[in-house]
Structures are given as C-alpha cells and as structure tokens.
Design an enzyme around this catalytic site. Structure first.
Site, PDB file in Angstrom:
ATOM      1  N   SER A 148      19.004  -2.989   3.984  1.00 49.07           N
ATOM      2  CA  SER A 148      17.688  -2.495   4.397  1.00 49.07           C
ATOM      3  C   SER A 148      17.545  -2.789   5.876  1.00 49.07           C
ATOM      4  O   SER A 148      18.185  -3.725   6.392  1.00 49.07           O
ATOM      5  CB  SER A 148      16.582  -3.234   3.624  1.00 49.07           C
ATOM      6  OG  SER A 148      15.312  -2.945   4.176  1.00 49.07           O
ATOM      7  N   TYR A 160      11.678 -11.096   1.172  1.00 50.25           N
ATOM      8  CA  TYR A 160      12.542  -9.928   0.975  1.00 50.25           C
ATOM      9  C   TYR A 160      13.464  -9.776   2.186  1.00 50.25           C
ATOM     10  O   TYR A 160      14.682  -9.587   2.036  1.00 50.25           O
ATOM     11  CB  TYR A 160      11.677  -8.682   0.795  1.00 50.25           C
ATOM     12  CG  TYR A 160      12.470  -7.400   0.675  1.00 50.25           C
ATOM     13  CD1 TYR A 160      13.178  -7.105  -0.487  1.00 50.25           C
ATOM     14  CD2 TYR A 160      12.523  -6.492   1.730  1.00 50.25           C
ATOM     15  CE1 TYR A 160      13.916  -5.929  -0.596  1.00 50.25           C
ATOM     16  CE2 TYR A 160      13.248  -5.316   1.624  1.00 50.25           C
ATOM     17  CZ  TYR A 160      13.943  -5.041   0.463  1.00 50.25           C
ATOM     18  OH  TYR A 160      14.679  -3.882   0.362  1.00 50.25           O
TER      19      TYR A 160
HETATM   20  N1  LIG Z   1      12.507   1.495  -1.430  1.00 52.47           N
HETATM   21  C1  LIG Z   1      12.659   0.995  -0.196  1.00 52.47           C
HETATM   22  O1  LIG Z   1      11.789   1.104   0.654  1.00 52.47           O
HETATM   23  C2  LIG Z   1      13.965   0.356   0.176  1.00 52.47           C
HETATM   24  C3  LIG Z   1      14.276   0.255   1.528  1.00 52.47           C
HETATM   25  C4  LIG Z   1      15.468  -0.342   1.909  1.00 52.47           C
HETATM   26  C5  LIG Z   1      16.318  -0.828   0.943  1.00 52.47           C
HETATM   27  N2  LIG Z   1      15.992  -0.735  -0.364  1.00 52.47           N
HETATM   28  C6  LIG Z   1      16.926  -1.292  -1.338  1.00 52.47           C
HETATM   29  O2  LIG Z   1      17.397  -0.259  -2.164  1.00 52.47           O
HETATM   30  C7  LIG Z   1      17.726  -0.809  -3.450  1.00 52.47           C
HETATM   31  C8  LIG Z   1      17.083   0.038  -4.539  1.00 52.47           C
HETATM   32  O3  LIG Z   1      15.671  -0.045  -4.408  1.00 52.47           O
HETATM   33  P1  LIG Z   1      14.686   1.073  -4.964  1.00 52.47           P
HETATM   34  O4  LIG Z   1      13.690   1.330  -3.889  1.00 52.47           O
HETATM   35  O5  LIG Z   1      15.445   2.193  -5.538  1.00 52.47           O
HETATM   36  O6  LIG Z   1      13.935   0.237  -6.096  1.00 52.47           O
HETATM   37  P2  LIG Z   1      13.533   0.612  -7.622  1.00 52.47           P
HETATM   38  O7  LIG Z   1      13.095   2.017  -7.704  1.00 52.47           O
HETATM   39  O8  LIG Z   1      12.625  -0.463  -8.065  1.00 52.47           O
HETATM   40  O9  LIG Z   1      14.923   0.459  -8.371  1.00 52.47           O
HETATM   41  C9  LIG Z   1      15.531  -0.807  -8.468  1.00 52.47           C
HETATM   42  C10 LIG Z   1      16.701  -0.728  -9.402  1.00 52.47           C
HETATM   43  O10 LIG Z   1      17.311  -2.018  -9.469  1.00 52.47           O
HETATM   44  C11 LIG Z   1      17.401  -2.407 -10.837  1.00 52.47           C
HETATM   45  N3  LIG Z   1      17.304  -3.849 -10.932  1.00 52.47           N
HETATM   46  C12 LIG Z   1      16.307  -4.652 -10.487  1.00 52.47           C
HETATM   47  N4  LIG Z   1      16.571  -5.933 -10.793  1.00 52.47           N
HETATM   48  C13 LIG Z   1      17.768  -5.935 -11.449  1.00 52.47           C
HETATM   49  C14 LIG Z   1      18.558  -6.952 -12.017  1.00 52.47           C
HETATM   50  N5  LIG Z   1      18.191  -8.241 -11.963  1.00 52.47           N
HETATM   51  N6  LIG Z   1      19.716  -6.594 -12.616  1.00 52.47           N
HETATM   52  C15 LIG Z   1      20.090  -5.299 -12.679  1.00 52.47           C
HETATM   53  N7  LIG Z   1      19.387  -4.287 -12.140  1.00 52.47           N
HETATM   54  C16 LIG Z   1      18.222  -4.618 -11.542  1.00 52.47           C
HETATM   55  C17 LIG Z   1      16.269  -1.679 -11.542  1.00 52.47           C
HETATM   56  O11 LIG Z   1      16.603  -1.437 -12.890  1.00 52.47           O
HETATM   57  P3  LIG Z   1      16.071  -2.262 -14.171  1.00 52.47           P
HETATM   58  O12 LIG Z   1      14.674  -2.681 -13.872  1.00 52.47           O
HETATM   59  O13 LIG Z   1      16.212  -1.270 -15.270  1.00 52.47           O
HETATM   60  O14 LIG Z   1      17.018  -3.392 -14.303  1.00 52.47           O
HETATM   61  C18 LIG Z   1      16.284  -0.353 -10.804  1.00 52.47           C
HETATM   62  O15 LIG Z   1      17.265   0.482 -11.352  1.00 52.47           O
HETATM   63  C19 LIG Z   1      17.281  -2.254  -3.421  1.00 52.47           C
HETATM   64  O16 LIG Z   1      18.376  -3.087  -3.135  1.00 52.47           O
HETATM   65  C20 LIG Z   1      16.291  -2.287  -2.297  1.00 52.47           C
HETATM   66  O17 LIG Z   1      16.201  -3.569  -1.719  1.00 52.47           O
HETATM   67  C21 LIG Z   1      14.832  -0.143  -0.777  1.00 52.47           C
END
Ligand SMILES: NC(=O)c1ccc[n+]([C@@H]2O[C@H](COP(=O)([O-])OP(=O)(O)OC[C@H]3O[C@@H](n4cnc5c(N)ncnc54)[C@H](OP(=O)(O)O)[C@@H]3O)[C@@H](O)[C@H]2O)c1
Length: 307
Positions: A156, A169
């Site tokens: 990120s 975070y």
């Molecule tokens: N959205 C943003 O603004 C943003 C920006 C930069 C980076 N990111 C990064 O991108 C990645 C994905 O984020 P997202 O925005 O797509 O979030 P999201 O929509 O909440 O999806 C998160 C995913 O991670 C899984 N997950 C969470 N905890 C877990 C665990 N302990 N074990 C296995 N799976 C787990 C969840 O599945 P389950 O709940 O089914 O396990 C879900 O599939 C993250 O690493 C986040 O830090 C996000």
C-alpha cells in the site's frame, strides 16, 4: 464460464488460444475486493487459481464462476498456513505465482486504537505474507526450474507514507514493504521474481473510502479493485518490480515522505476518517475475529476443490 470439470484439477490453460502447460496461482484474500478482482483477471489470462480466504461461500461462488480451487485458511495462523501449503503442494508441486493479498484495516490513530487490533494487523498483513511465502517456497522453486515463478505482495502507499488516522495499518504495511523488498533481493537470480504493488485508496468492502474520508482531495483519488488487478497482472507479465497504482498522486506522496517528512507529517495529521465512520474502541472487527476463531485448517470439502 468454466466447464463443470474445471474445478476438479483436470485442467489446462490457454494463452492466446494455444493450450499450454497449466500455470498455478495461489491468491490469498480472494473472497472479496482486490483479491477477487486479481483472481478474475488471472483466470481471464489463463491462470488456474487456488483461492484462499476464510469465507467458504464467497470463494465457492467465485470458483464456480471463474474455475479454480477453494482453500480455507487464516493466513495469520502459521500452522494453518503450513497445512494449507501441504495440501496445495500435494496437488500442485509447482506454484508459478503467489499473490499475498489478504489484509485487514486498522483505522484509528495510535492513541485510540485497540491494542489487540495493533497486533492483529501485523499478524495478518505482514506475517501472513511471510508465512505463505515460506510455506509455498518449495512450489515456487519447482516452478522456477520450469521457467519462472512470481510472488506479488499487495502492500500500500501506506507502506511508504504514514497516514496518522490509520497508523497501525501503516506500520504493518511498512513492515510488509521491507519484507517484499528484502525478499526480492534475497531471491535475485533464483528464477523467482518478487513484485511489490502499492495501491492508493481503493473502494472495497473491508476498506470503504468514498464517503468516509473527510478530505475531498483524497476522495477524488479513490480507485476500484479492477484497476489494481490490472496493475498486478501487468507487473507479472512485464516484469515490473515495484508499482504504485495509480501513479498520480500516490508516487509523489511516497517521494515527499522520503524527502520532506515534516511536510507530509503535517498533511497526514490534517486528514481523517469522518467521525462515526470507524469504531474508536475496537472489539477488533467482530466479523474478523469470528472468522479467525473458527480457524479452518482444511480445504473446502465439496465441489470446487481439486480433491
Ligand atoms: N482497499 C484499499 O484502499 C487498499 C489500499 C492499499 C492496499 N490494500 C491492500 O489490499 C489487500 C486487499 O484489501 P481489500 O481492499 O481488497 O480488502 P477486502 O475487500 O476487505 O478483502 C480482504 C480479503 O482478505 C481476506 N482476509 C482478511 N483477513 C484474512 C485472514 N486472516 N486470512 C485469510 N484471508 C483474510 C478476506 O477474506 P475472508 O474475510 O473471507 O478471510 C478478503 O478476501 C490488503 O492487503 C490491503 O491492505 C487495500
């Protein structure tokens, strides 16, 4: 739509219409948001995905749609990750791509956030990727011998610049970025390439952005998951080591943090999430806790696994 047999392990992959050796991608956090978008794009590009997360129903629906296998695992649980890797490697001795994407938010500054959340975000966002990479290394090495393997770490912009309202975070993402860069250096010349992808604000279920950011300026730069998925697949296909998506304005923020930390510090403290949009005393994300407590350590039994 995949054929009915597409999730049984009897599969091949097509590149430009030509049937090729199957190429296996393991995508963590594939049940939602960016991970789901990455799995969709990879499937479109002919990859066979092992979809990893904790919500079986979500993974199964996706596997039914795009093909692939379902694996339930809490990536923060090292024993569960070792068991996961054992199951995957038994089916696929070579793993050509690992996408460390699973992650959780931790909103609230360091003075207010629940301390359990501080620990949990490190365990999932940083250590989860370390556990998965180490456990799947035999598969990546086997793929490297076949012609190449890749690890993508979804970091990120918060890994390069600290945003005070999500300090814990940002700390987890700084750790993950150091892991990703160190791993890239350690694997140089091994045939396993490491790609670091640094998205800015992305609108997802776990990280709702639009409407909760109090800064209209930041709100203008919120993107959608498919854009990140494209950046991930491009990074793999074009051999990019580190990608910020979108480049503007986020790359400038990373550079500014490095060369003008005082200015960025002032800006970071000025913005925030809207009052009421985040819990200030975390019973850290009850849903997240509930999913983790069940600690699934086995592959999903019916339908979409390759069992
Ligand atoms: N959205 C943003 O603004 C943003 C920006 C930069 C980076 N990111 C990064 O991108 C990645 C994905 O984020 P997202 O925005 O797509 O979030 P999201 O929509 O909440 O999806 C998160 C995913 O991670 C899984 N997950 C969470 N905890 C877990 C665990 N302990 N074990 C296995 N799976 C787990 C969840 O599945 P389950 O709940 O089914 O396990 C879900 O599939 C993250 O690493 C986040 O830090 C996000």
């Amino acid at each position: 739509m995949p054929s009915p047999s597409s999730n049984t392990g009897e599969h091949s992959h097509r590149f430009g219409g030509v049937t090729d050796e199957k190429r296996i991608a393991v995508v963590t956090g594939a049940s939602a948001g960016i991970g789901e978008a990455i799995a969709r794009r990879l499937a479109e590009r002919g990859w066979w995905c092992v979809l990893v997360a904790r919500r079986e129903d979500r993974l199964r629906t996706l596997a039914d749609e795009i093909g692939g296998e379902v694996e339930l695992c809490d990536v923060a649980d090292r024993e569960a990750v070792d068991a996961l890797a054992g199951r995957i490697l038994a089916r696929h001795p070579a793993v050509h791509l690992l996408v460390n994407n699973a992650g959780i938010p931790a909103r609230g500054n360091f003075l207010k956030i629940d301390l359990d959340r501080v620990r949990r975000v490190i365990e999932v966002n940083y250590l989860g990727g370390v556990w998965c990479t180490r456990a799947l290394m035999p598969g990546l090495e086997a793929a490297a011998k076949e012609g190449g393997a890749h690890v993508v770490n979804l970091v990120s912009v918060a890994g390069t610049a600290a945003f005070a309202p999500a300090g814990a975070y940002a700390a987890s993402k700084h750790a993950q970025l150091a892991f990703s860069r160190s791993l890239a250096a350690a694997l140089r010349g091994s045939g396993i390439r490491v790609h670091t992808v640094l998205p800015g604000f992305v609108e997802t279920e776990g990280f709702p952005q639009k409407g909760v950011l109090s800064s209209p300026l930041l709100g203008r730069f919120v993107i959608q998951p498919p854009r990140v998925a494209k950046a991930v697949v491009d990074a793999v296909e074009k051999g990019k080591t580190e990608v910020t998506v979108p480049w503007f304005p986020y790359r400038l923020i990373s550079i500014a943090q490095a060369v003008m930390p005082r200015v960025v510090g002032r800006f970071s403290g000025m913005s925030d999430y809207r009052p009421g949009s985040i819990p200030m005393s975390y019973e850290p994300d009850p849903e997240d806790s509930a999913r983790s407590l069940s600690r699934p350590t086995h592959s999903a039994k019916s339908g979409s696994t390759s069992e």
